[in-house]
Scaffold this active site. Structure first.
Site, mmCIF file in Angstrom:
data_model
loop_
_atom_site.group_PDB
_atom_site.id
_atom_site.type_symbol
_atom_site.label_atom_id
_atom_site.label_comp_id
_atom_site.label_asym_id
_atom_site.label_seq_id
_atom_site.Cartn_x
_atom_site.Cartn_y
_atom_site.Cartn_z
ATOM 1 N N ASP A 64 51.727 41.057 43.073
ATOM 2 C CA ASP A 64 51.701 39.784 43.899
ATOM 3 C C ASP A 64 52.336 38.196 43.662
ATOM 4 O O ASP A 64 52.290 38.099 42.624
ATOM 5 C CB ASP A 64 49.814 39.827 43.590
ATOM 6 C CG ASP A 64 48.865 37.961 44.428
ATOM 7 O OD1 ASP A 64 48.981 38.819 45.495
ATOM 8 O OD2 ASP A 64 48.399 37.471 43.779
ATOM 9 N N THR A 97 51.451 34.801 50.257
ATOM 10 C CA THR A 97 52.163 34.539 49.473
ATOM 11 C C THR A 97 53.685 34.424 49.321
ATOM 12 O O THR A 97 55.039 33.806 49.339
ATOM 13 C CB THR A 97 51.996 34.007 48.414
ATOM 14 O OG1 THR A 97 52.004 35.846 47.147
ATOM 15 C CG2 THR A 97 50.618 33.041 47.715
ATOM 16 N N THR A 98 54.084 35.801 49.129
ATOM 17 C CA THR A 98 55.663 36.259 49.366
ATOM 18 C C THR A 98 56.694 36.066 49.990
ATOM 19 O O THR A 98 57.737 35.839 50.059
ATOM 20 C CB THR A 98 55.459 38.008 48.245
ATOM 21 O OG1 THR A 98 54.931 38.104 48.029
ATOM 22 C CG2 THR A 98 57.495 38.246 48.824
ATOM 23 N N ASP A 393 43.189 39.336 48.482
ATOM 24 C CA ASP A 393 44.574 38.862 49.544
ATOM 25 C C ASP A 393 43.522 39.748 50.432
ATOM 26 O O ASP A 393 43.619 38.889 51.531
ATOM 27 C CB ASP A 393 45.394 39.818 49.609
ATOM 28 C CG ASP A 393 46.797 38.869 48.205
ATOM 29 O OD1 ASP A 393 46.175 38.270 47.879
ATOM 30 O OD2 ASP A 393 47.274 40.244 47.791
#
Length: 555
Positions: A64, A97-98, A393
């Protein structure tokens, strides 16, 4: 240092450091690239995990993005901006987010190439702004509608978010739980749906398998009844939510009571007991047969509650009290003198269950569950923690899809389509901004390229194939990392909320523009921006979370 009439004048502390011009820009860009490259290998279904070990030996195993960046304890000021991108993405959407950080790193990498061609930073920033506006327009145009009733599409959003996590083997089962949880608490507002994610509680229990996880339409409290003589289950529960101690109150000022006669001592004890009995009588008179108390419950009060068949729990967290109030319709009372039947919540059943050796209270069968609980099970503590992050998520993705009402294809399909449109747009702009717009388009292609690299595929072959399919009108052609082929992933139910893409493009672009405009870095005494000993030479050092210190070598 200034110079007046040949005499040097010092305007900063002697041990302060300063970097100017191209050196400052390269330093900042390299720091951000190091951060992006550190988490780039976690992207996609075939992404790898990171093991984060802190100074006292505690570890986290996750892929994550925001969790990794939070734990890295970055020191470089520009690198911290990358963490802010991930945090903003997590706050606004809950997933992606990545993606946001990787795009930001690639935008800065492309900007560094343009700087070497003597393109001025303001020209690059201007081109990036134009590209961002166009990209957001294209994203809105290509997106597809999704509604509250499209449970299958919402489940596909959850599956896409969970793919690549520890929960992947059970994603069909877990994604259904996530969809049911979100749709249970969603409220219609102005032709869209709002989801308060705080109403979805997660309770972790180590033991059993992932498939033992379940959705409770109500609230699970990680507590047990306070007295063994109390019932272990209550049907047709009338619930009192009490935010005051069921104990004899101490005096507000210091006081000393002198008792010379043993009979007076007994009177004093009897008076305390009568006071506690009166408190319980007030609860019983309201009709309550279940008590959740935010504070303490005296042993004598517990005894009287047990005699009256009232089940009670003490020291319940404030957040749990609020969830119980929303789920059962009860009001949180702060004085037992005012409690009556109107203040009570209701539930069809409250039962104490043993979950992997721990007693928990399940408040179920509520008339309209405005608060739900996901009980997460797993073989080890680290597996349970990672499944919880996967749920976060998935829930964030479903909530975003309902809020905006739009979804797009995954597997890099959306990024390739936007890049294609941006390249056509660049030809119509002209000037040096054209170079920046093309660089922005190429930066977006880092997503399908990274997905293919992480799957062990040839990124050049993948990108050429994808570009050809998009030029031929296949707007949802993306890379299926399991088959290694370019396919229409939207129809294969690999979909993501539109907001993941729009927020990622917006945050990454704005952060890149901000960093590009910095041409002077003044560091106070005690901080070096030259990267002495940090992440394998990465600027400013990235050495937090022992064992992660070598990230500079991942550039």
């Amino acid at each position: 240092m200034a110079n007046l009439g040949g005499q040097p004048i010092f305007i900063m502390s002697e041990d302060a450091t300063r970097q100017q011009g191209r050196d400052a820009q390269e330093n900042n860009i390299n720091a951000c690239k190091a951060v992006a490259n550190a988490i780039r290998t976690t992207l996609g279904p075939k992404g790898m995990d990171k093991m984060m070990v802190d100074s006292i030996g505690d570890l986290i195993v996750t892929n994550d993005g925001v969790t990794i960046l939070d734990e890295m304890e970055l020191q470089h000021p520009a690198a911290k901006m990358m963490v802010e991108i991930a945090q903003t993405q997590d706050d606004e959407v809950g997933d992606g987010t990545t993606t946001a950080v990787v795009i930001a790193g690639e935008l800065l990498k492309k900007a560094g190439d343009l700087l070497e061609q003597d393109i001025h930073p303001t020209v690059i920033s201007s081109g990036y702004r134009m590209a961002k506006v166009k990209a957001l327009e294209v994203l809105n145009n290509v997106s597809e509608d999704v509604s509250y009733k499209d449970k299958d599409k919402l489940q596909s959003v959850a599956k896409t978010a969970m793919t690549g996590k520890s929960s992947e083997s059970s994603k069909d089962y877990l994604s259904k739980i996530a969809v049911d949880a979100v749709t249970s608490v969603a409220e219609e507002y102005d032709n869209s749906y709002r989801v308060d994610k705080d109403l979805i509680k997660t309770v972790k229990s180590q033991g059993g398998s992932v498939n033992n996880s379940e959705l409770i339409e109500g609230v699970v409290i990680d507590k047990e009844k306070v007295h063994p003589g109390m019932p272990s289950s209550v049907d047709n529960a009338k619930i009192a939510l009490i935010n005051t101690a069921i104990e004899v109150q101490e005096t507000e000022t210091s006081a000393e009571i002198q008792i010379n006669d043993p009979s007076k001592l007994q009177e004093f004890v009897d008076q305390e007991e009568a006071s506690l009995k009166e408190m319980v009588e007030k609860i019983k008179a309201s009709g309550a047969n279940m008590v959740f108390c935010q504070k303490g419950i005296d042993d004598i009060a517990q005894h009287y509650m047990a005699k009256n068949g009232i089940m009670a729990v003490r020291r319940v967290k404030k957040s749990d009290m609020e969830k119980l109030s929303k789920a059962t319709g009860g009001k949180i009372v702060t004085s037992l003198n005012n409690i009556d039947e109107e203040d009570l919540g209701t539930a069809g059943q409250i039962r104490e269950r043993d979950v992997s050796g721990d007693s928990m209270l399940f408040v179920e069968d509520v008339e309209s569950a405005k608060s739900v609980t996901i009980l997460i099970r797993g073989g080890t503590e680290h597996v349970v923690d990672e499944i919880e992050r996967a749920f976060e998520d998935a829930i964030g993705g479903i909530a975003s899809a309902l809020r905006v009402g739009k979804i797009v294809g995954g597997g890099g399909a959306t990024e390739i389509e936007v890049a294609k449109e941006l390249k056509d747009y660049a030809d119509s702009v002209g000037g040096r901004e054209q170079l920046a717009i093309n660089a922005f388009a190429e930066a977006l292609e880092v997503i399908p390229r990274t997905l293919s690299e992480n799957a062990g595929l040839d990124p050049i072959d993948v990108l050429v194939d994808l570009r050809n399919k998009h030029e031929s009108g296949g707007k949802w052609a993306g890379i299926d990392v399991f088959s290694g082929k370019s396919e229409d992933l939207f129809n294969k139910n690999v979909v993501e909320p539109l907001q993941i893409k729009t927020q990622a493009v917006q945050s990454a672009s704005e952060a890149a523009e901000l960093i590009l405009r910095i041409d002077d870095v003044i560091s106070a005494s005690g901080f070096s921006s030259d990267g002495d000993g940090g992440a394998g030479g990465a600027p400013g050092g990235m050495g937090g979370m022992g064992g992660m210190g070598g990230m500079g070598g991942m550039m």
